[in-house]
Write a protein that holds these residues in place. Structure first.
Motif, PDB file in Angstrom:
ATOM      1  N   THR A  13      54.115  77.954 -67.695  1.00 10.64           N
ATOM      2  CA  THR A  13      54.860  76.732 -67.420  1.00 10.64           C
ATOM      3  C   THR A  13      54.993  76.598 -65.908  1.00 10.64           C
ATOM      4  N   LEU A  14      54.834  75.387 -65.402  1.00 11.70           N
ATOM      5  CA  LEU A  14      54.882  75.131 -63.967  1.00 11.70           C
ATOM      6  C   LEU A  14      56.170  74.387 -63.624  1.00 11.70           C
ATOM      7  N   TRP A  15      56.886  74.902 -62.621  1.00 12.89           N
ATOM      8  CA  TRP A  15      58.144  74.313 -62.161  1.00 12.89           C
ATOM      9  C   TRP A  15      58.005  73.922 -60.695  1.00 12.89           C
ATOM     10  N   LEU A  16      58.312  72.681 -60.364  1.00 11.04           N
ATOM     11  CA  LEU A  16      58.163  72.170 -58.999  1.00 11.04           C
ATOM     12  C   LEU A  16      59.457  71.540 -58.514  1.00 11.04           C
ATOM     13  N   GLY A  17      59.779  71.788 -57.228  1.00  6.14           N
ATOM     14  CA  GLY A  17      60.866  71.030 -56.627  1.00  6.14           C
ATOM     15  C   GLY A  17      60.450  69.587 -56.428  1.00  6.14           C
ATOM     16  N   ALA A  18      59.218  69.374 -55.922  1.00 11.68           N
ATOM     17  CA  ALA A  18      58.697  68.030 -55.673  1.00 11.68           C
ATOM     18  C   ALA A  18      57.180  68.057 -55.768  1.00 11.68           C
ATOM     19  N   LEU A  19      56.596  66.900 -56.087  1.00 14.85           N
ATOM     20  CA  LEU A  19      55.146  66.749 -56.183  1.00 14.85           C
ATOM     21  C   LEU A  19      54.690  65.701 -55.172  1.00 14.85           C
ATOM     22  N   ASP A  20      53.764  66.111 -54.269  1.00 13.91           N
ATOM     23  CA  ASP A  20      53.188  65.204 -53.274  1.00 13.91           C
ATOM     24  C   ASP A  20      51.754  64.873 -53.661  1.00 13.91           C
ATOM     25  N   GLU A  21      51.260  63.761 -53.163  1.00 14.82           N
ATOM     26  CA  GLU A  21      49.950  63.277 -53.599  1.00 14.82           C
ATOM     27  C   GLU A  21      48.779  63.784 -52.768  1.00 14.82           C
ATOM     28  N   GLY A  22      48.997  64.140 -51.473  1.00 12.68           N
ATOM     29  CA  GLY A  22      47.867  64.379 -50.585  1.00 12.68           C
ATOM     30  C   GLY A  22      47.689  65.806 -50.113  1.00 12.68           C
ATOM     31  N   LEU A  23      46.497  66.052 -49.526  1.00 12.57           N
ATOM     32  CA  LEU A  23      46.172  67.286 -48.824  1.00 12.57           C
ATOM     33  C   LEU A  23      45.481  66.910 -47.517  1.00 12.57           C
ATOM     34  N   THR A  24      45.763  67.644 -46.440  1.00 13.76           N
ATOM     35  CA  THR A  24      45.089  67.418 -45.167  1.00 13.76           C
ATOM     36  C   THR A  24      43.721  68.093 -45.176  1.00 13.76           C
ATOM     37  N   GLU A  25      42.951  67.914 -44.081  1.00 11.11           N
ATOM     38  CA  GLU A  25      41.640  68.554 -43.969  1.00 11.11           C
ATOM     39  C   GLU A  25      41.741  70.073 -44.030  1.00 11.11           C
ATOM     40  N   LYS A  26      42.862  70.623 -43.557  1.00 13.12           N
ATOM     41  CA  LYS A  26      43.060  72.071 -43.580  1.00 13.12           C
ATOM     42  C   LYS A  26      43.795  72.522 -44.842  1.00 13.12           C
ATOM     43  N   SER A  27      43.884  71.627 -45.810  1.00 19.91           N
ATOM     44  CA  SER A  27      44.488  71.941 -47.115  1.00 19.91           C
ATOM     45  C   SER A  27      45.976  72.248 -47.026  1.00 19.91           C
ATOM     46  N   TYR A  28      46.669  71.532 -46.136  1.00 17.89           N
ATOM     47  CA  TYR A  28      48.123  71.534 -46.147  1.00 17.89           C
ATOM     48  C   TYR A  28      48.601  70.319 -46.934  1.00 17.89           C
TER      49      TYR A  28
END
Length: 218
Positions: A186-201
């Motif tokens: 089961t996956l628990w998240l505080g928040a979900l964002d849509e994007g990733l940068t070129e360096k995968s942040y």
């Protein structure tokens, strides 16, 4: 794999997430670490509601009382070093839990690609236990998948695995759902964002959680 996102409902967790993200506040390392810890405490409480419980009797100064207590033992596992304050938040609630630690880091190449390098894994036996694999940031999902595999290879098969993150990217969640399909996770998240940068942040994310918690590394 079921996914729970804490900030989809109004709660005090949103305040801690806001401070973790804010460039005006998250440069205070002590405050940043404490907010990671607080989010860990909130997610720990939510996870505890899913455990199996059994009744036990305790003696009070007046009489006997029946209480409901978790049946399975808990192991909290985190990836060094950013996971340490988050890990502590879970220990504040599961104070008798076993502990596992994974030493890992990103190794970048000239094209900004990277591989996950694992140096060591320390874990107790996981057989029949509730495994809480906690890591503040779920970016691509690759490191958490490797961590999960390494823990089970060395520690055995847990009763159930809960993966907990402060912030995740949509790409990372999709990757884990595909990679762990059919697993008791089961996956628990505080928040979900849509994007990733070129360096995968994660975008917007909060930056480098390890550096913000403990200072920049070489």
């Amino acid at each position: 794999m079921k996914v729970h996102i804490i900030n989809e409902k109004n709660s005090l967790c949103n305040r801690f997430l806001a401070e973790l993200r804010s460039v005006e506040k998250h440069t205070d390392r002590m405050r940043f670490r404490r907010n990671l810890e607080r989010v860990g405490e909130i997610i720990a409480y939510e996870i505890s509601k899913t455990f199996q419980y059994c009744s036990e009797t305790v003696q009070t100064p007046i009489n006997k009382a029946t209480v409901m207590l978790p049946e399975q033992e808990v192991v909290v596992a985190s990836v060094l070093r950013a996971g340490l304050p988050f890990h502590q938040g879970f220990l504040n609630y599961f104070d008798d839990a076993g502990n596992a630690f994974i030493s890992a880091r990103r190794v970048y190449d000239e094209a900004h690609g990277f591989k996950i390098r694992y140096d060591s894994v320390y874990t107790p036996c996981l057989e029949g236990k509730q495994l809480l694999l906690v890591d503040p940031m779920l970016a691509t999902g690759a490191s958490l998948k490797i961590a999960y595999d390494e823990l089970l290879q060395q520690g055995g098969c847990p009763f159930h695995t809960h993966i907990a993150c402060v912030i995740a990217s949509r790409q990372g969640v999709d990757y884990l759902q595909a990679a762990l399909e059919g697993k008791d996770v089961t996956l628990w998240l505080g928040a979900l964002d849509e994007g990733l940068t070129e360096k995968s942040y994660i975008d917007p994310g909060l930056g480098d959680a390890g550096d913000l918690a403990f200072g920049e590394k070489i």
